[in-house]
Enzyme design. Sequence first.
Site, PDB file in Angstrom:
ATOM      1  N   GLY A  58       0.808  -1.220   0.000  1.00 25.20           N
ATOM      2  CA  GLY A  58       0.000   0.000   0.000  1.00 25.20           C
ATOM      3  C   GLY A  58       0.837   1.264   0.000  1.00 25.20           C
ATOM      4  O   GLY A  58       0.512   2.241  -0.678  1.00 25.20           O
ATOM      5  N   CYS A  59       1.921   1.237   0.739  1.00 22.24           N
ATOM      6  CA  CYS A  59       2.794   2.416   0.831  1.00 22.24           C
ATOM      7  C   CYS A  59       3.503   2.671  -0.498  1.00 22.24           C
ATOM      8  O   CYS A  59       3.584   3.804  -0.960  1.00 22.24           O
ATOM      9  CB  CYS A  59       3.819   2.218   1.943  1.00 22.24           C
ATOM     10  N   GLN A  60       3.999   1.618  -1.101  1.00 24.73           N
ATOM     11  CA  GLN A  60       4.746   1.723  -2.350  1.00 24.73           C
ATOM     12  C   GLN A  60       3.841   2.050  -3.531  1.00 24.73           C
ATOM     13  O   GLN A  60       4.190   2.853  -4.377  1.00 24.73           O
ATOM     14  CB  GLN A  60       5.498   0.415  -2.623  1.00 24.73           C
TER      15      GLN A  60
END
Length: 167
Positions: A58-60
């Site tokens: 999700g962050c990437q």
Amino acid sequence: MAPLQVGDSFPEGVKFEWAPITDSDPTACGRPQEYDASKEWKGKKVVLFSVPGAFTPGCQAHHLPPYIQKISEFKSKGVDVVAVIASNDSWVMNAWGKVNGVKGDDILFLSDTKTFFSKDYGWAAGMGDRNGRWAMVFDNGKVTYAENEKSPGEVTVSGAEAVLSKL
């Protein structure tokens, strides 16, 4: 401690670990340094967003890229510093910035392992030692925006678009 809220002052003694991005090679990294946010951010407009972990799906895929793509919009709204924090060490944060094409100090990739800002002043993720997914804006030492995602898998109130709309 409770999370910071709009109107609160940025605390004293906030320090992160940082390995500045000085080249594009993600396999090479300088020595980690202490980054004194309380000193460096004094009198500035700062966007700080927190992620559960560098390189996580999700962050990437959803959280970091819009901040990179919209860095000029943040700067045009008077933002002096855009920084991301995670519980990863400074070498991982440095490599994460490099593989995403960040150069220099366009976005600071800070390791939240010194004063545990997310745990003490933000929101923890409830997943062990990981940071929560949230965003704050500090203007001249005061919190002007502070929002936490209801679910760590969401990127809504902590995303670049939401923060930009509040500047």
